[in-house]
Scaffold this motif. Structure first.
Motif, short mmCIF file in Angstrom:
data_model
loop_
_atom_site.label_atom_id
_atom_site.label_comp_id
_atom_site.label_asym_id
_atom_site.label_seq_id
_atom_site.Cartn_x
_atom_site.Cartn_y
_atom_site.Cartn_z
N GLU A 71 -31.61 14.09 -23.36
CA GLU A 71 -30.20 14.38 -23.61
C GLU A 71 -29.57 15.13 -22.43
OE1 GLU A 71 -27.46 16.99 -26.75
OE2 GLU A 71 -29.59 16.64 -27.17
N VAL A 72 -30.25 16.17 -21.98
CA VAL A 72 -29.73 16.96 -20.86
C VAL A 72 -29.75 16.12 -19.57
CG1 VAL A 72 -30.14 19.00 -19.42
CG2 VAL A 72 -30.41 19.14 -21.91
N ALA A 124 -40.88 17.61 -20.30
CA ALA A 124 -40.74 18.33 -21.57
C ALA A 124 -41.95 19.21 -21.83
CB ALA A 124 -40.55 17.32 -22.71
N TYR A 129 -40.13 11.97 -18.33
CA TYR A 129 -39.45 12.93 -19.20
C TYR A 129 -40.46 13.63 -20.12
CZ TYR A 129 -34.67 11.51 -18.03
OH TYR A 129 -33.48 11.29 -17.40
N CYS A 166 -40.39 22.04 -24.31
CA CYS A 166 -39.31 21.64 -25.22
C CYS A 166 -39.54 20.18 -25.60
CB CYS A 166 -37.94 21.84 -24.58
SG CYS A 166 -37.58 20.71 -23.22
N SER A 167 -38.69 19.62 -26.46
CA SER A 167 -38.88 18.26 -26.93
C SER A 167 -38.44 17.25 -25.87
CB SER A 167 -38.08 18.02 -28.21
OG SER A 167 -36.69 18.06 -27.96
N GLU A 168 -39.07 16.08 -25.90
CA GLU A 168 -38.70 15.03 -24.96
C GLU A 168 -37.26 14.57 -25.18
OE1 GLU A 168 -40.11 10.51 -23.64
OE2 GLU A 168 -41.25 11.64 -25.14
N SER A 169 -36.84 14.51 -26.45
CA SER A 169 -35.48 14.09 -26.75
C SER A 169 -34.45 15.03 -26.13
CB SER A 169 -35.26 14.00 -28.27
OG SER A 169 -35.47 15.26 -28.88
N ARG A 170 -34.76 16.35 -26.13
CA ARG A 170 -33.86 17.33 -25.52
C ARG A 170 -33.77 17.12 -24.01
NH1 ARG A 170 -29.31 19.97 -25.33
NH2 ARG A 170 -29.43 21.98 -24.23
N VAL A 171 -34.89 16.84 -23.39
CA VAL A 171 -34.90 16.58 -21.95
C VAL A 171 -34.08 15.34 -21.62
CG1 VAL A 171 -36.37 15.95 -19.99
CG2 VAL A 171 -37.11 17.73 -21.57
N LEU A 192 -33.20 24.27 -17.44
CA LEU A 192 -33.67 22.95 -17.86
C LEU A 192 -33.17 21.88 -16.91
CD1 LEU A 192 -35.16 21.10 -19.72
CD2 LEU A 192 -33.23 21.16 -21.32
#
Length: 458
Positions: free
Chosen positions: A55-56, A43, A39, A48-53, A25
């Motif tokens: 965050e990372v 994602a 982002y 995966c979710s935009e929020s996860r992208v 990721l």
């Protein structure tokens, strides 16, 4: 440097800090960044979710910033890596050796001669100092994020306008207490890494245009002043910075530029020059975005929004039932049988609902009994808030609101004309001004006054 070399260089930096290579990721985020993807697009590609992208990505920029000793973000990643790689090797190797830069791995320890005492500690101290000086984000005037009640549709709309449609000027409007500033603060936290420069300016002190421009130019020119090769260069004009860099400028409490006792959006005499600033931001080509927050907005912005796709006005309305009930639950009102009626009565306005909630917590059950019917309570802090809004109105606007409050139901423009002495050409401007202030609503051919305002005026 090509994409593969950039990723290898970043991987070396991350490994030097964490002892681990880039995971899938992290690599996808860097690859997408180098290919100018948002982002949201990254994602989607990575499933995966935009929020996860986000965050990372945020953690990745933090690691790179700490290792490189300056602020690294999504917007400046490529330029930062290329510049630093060249500067590192040109400093420690001869010109003939530095041309082989792409074949050499990055090594943080190479920044200081190996025989220098405490070189690692000195490196960290220097890096931290440099990072502070070269920060491209000034959010010192942005209010702290408290409890944020879900406004996903509005957030997504703003992200689309700013990141995808590249709007240059966005007016965020709505009645006082509706949550404009809270929404904007949440937005900035989510998209700040998409910009090279981000600054939040509160206009509560009403700076002159010259003072405001000087503040922005000083902020934008700091990295240049820290670069020894640019010490003799004069700062660019504000527009040149907006053209050269991707900047986000937030102007909160913009209503402080406008006169009380006049129709909405009329500048105070000493702030007329702001008109030309907003006109230039609207019409001249650049890659930056200004977000204006306030009860009133510049007239030139509201007039241009339909002719220029780069200009947009977004009116913020009350919380939905689910979010407003969550707010009321914090005050012990969320479990009442008629909680939805209370939310409707106060139009989902967070400040109004919190005022009633505070009153409930102080007085308890007797307030609950009053809320069972259609009673509209006006706690002191809510009255002060409304007074602050009403005091800004012109006499004609106050006259129209008084007539609407006495009328009770919706009223047509013809009836307003019959019951006031305001000339027809002026009356339409008065109604337009009240709508721009978000104090009245239009339903079919009638104008409606919110129940809370009606109760206050009566």
């Amino acid at each position: 440097m090509n994409l593969k070399e950039m990723l290898k260089f970043a991987d070396d930096i991350v490994f030097a800090k964490t002892g681990q290579h880039l995971d899938d990721l992290q690599e996808a985020i860097l690859r997408g960044t180098l290919q100018h993807e948002t982002y949201k697009e990254i994602a989607k590609d990575f499933d995966c979710s935009e929020s996860r992208v986000r965050e990372v990505g945020s953690e990745l920029w933090r690691i790179l910033s700490e290792q490189l000793g300056e602020e690294v973000s999504k917007s400046n990643f490529r330029s930062t890596i290329e510049r630093l790689q060249v500067s590192i090797f040109s400093k420690y190797f001869s010109p003939q050796e530095s041309v082989r830069i792409n074949c050499v791995n990055y090594c943080p320890e190479a920044r200081h001669p190996p025989d220098t005492p405490n070189s690692h500690a000195h490196n960290e101290e220097t890096a931290n100092s440099k990072q502070t000086k070269t920060s491209h984000q000034d959010l010192s005037e942005m209010p702290e994020l408290g409890v944020f009640y879900d406004r996903t549709p509005q957030l997504e709309t703003l992200k689309t306008l700013i990141l995808e449609q590249r709007c240059r000027l966005i007016a965020l409007t709505g009645i006082s207490g509706i949550g404009k500033t809270t929404l904007a603060a949440q937005l900035v936290q989510q998209i700040k890494d998409e910009f090279e420069y981000v600054i939040w300016c509160n206009l509560e002190t009403s700076p002159t245009l010259a003072e405001f421009q000087d503040k922005l130019i000083q902020f934008f020119s700091q990295p240049e002043q820290l670069d020894s090769s640019a010490t003799n260069q004069k700062p660019l004009t504000l527009l040149k910075y907006l053209q050269k860099h991707r900047c986000l400028v937030v102007l909160d409490d913009i209503h402080n530029l406008f006169s009380s006792g006049e129709l909405a959006g009329k500048y105070k005499p000493e702030y007329e020059e702001y008109r030309y600033l907003f006109k230039n931001i609207e019409t001249l080509s650049h890659q930056s975005c200004f977000l204006l927050i306030g009860w009133e907005q510049p007239r030139e912005v509201t007039q241009a929004k339909n002719q220029n796709p780069a200009i947009c006005t977004l009116q913020i309305t009350g919380l939905d039932i689910k979010s407003a009930r969550e707010l009321l639950r914090n005050y012990g009102l969320g479990e009442m049988e008629n909680y939805s009626a209370i939310i409707h009565r106060y139009q989902g306005n967070p400040f109004w609902l919190k005022s009633v909630g505070n009153l409930f917590q102080e007085l308890g059950g007797c307030v609950t009994e009053l809320l069972q019917d259609d009673t509209i309570l006006l706690p002191g802090e809510l009255q002060d808030n409304l007074q602050q809004t009403i005091s800004r109105l012109s006499d004609w606007e106050k006259e129209v609101l008084s007539l609407m409050a006495r009328e009770g139901e919706g009223i047509k423009l013809v009836k307003l004309l019959e019951n006031t002495k305001i000339p027809p050409s002026d009356l339409v401007n008065v109604v337009q001004s009240l709508r721009r202030r978000c104090l009245i609503e239009q339903q079919a051919n009638c104008y409606i006054l919110p129940d809370v305002l009606k109760q206050y005026i009566l």
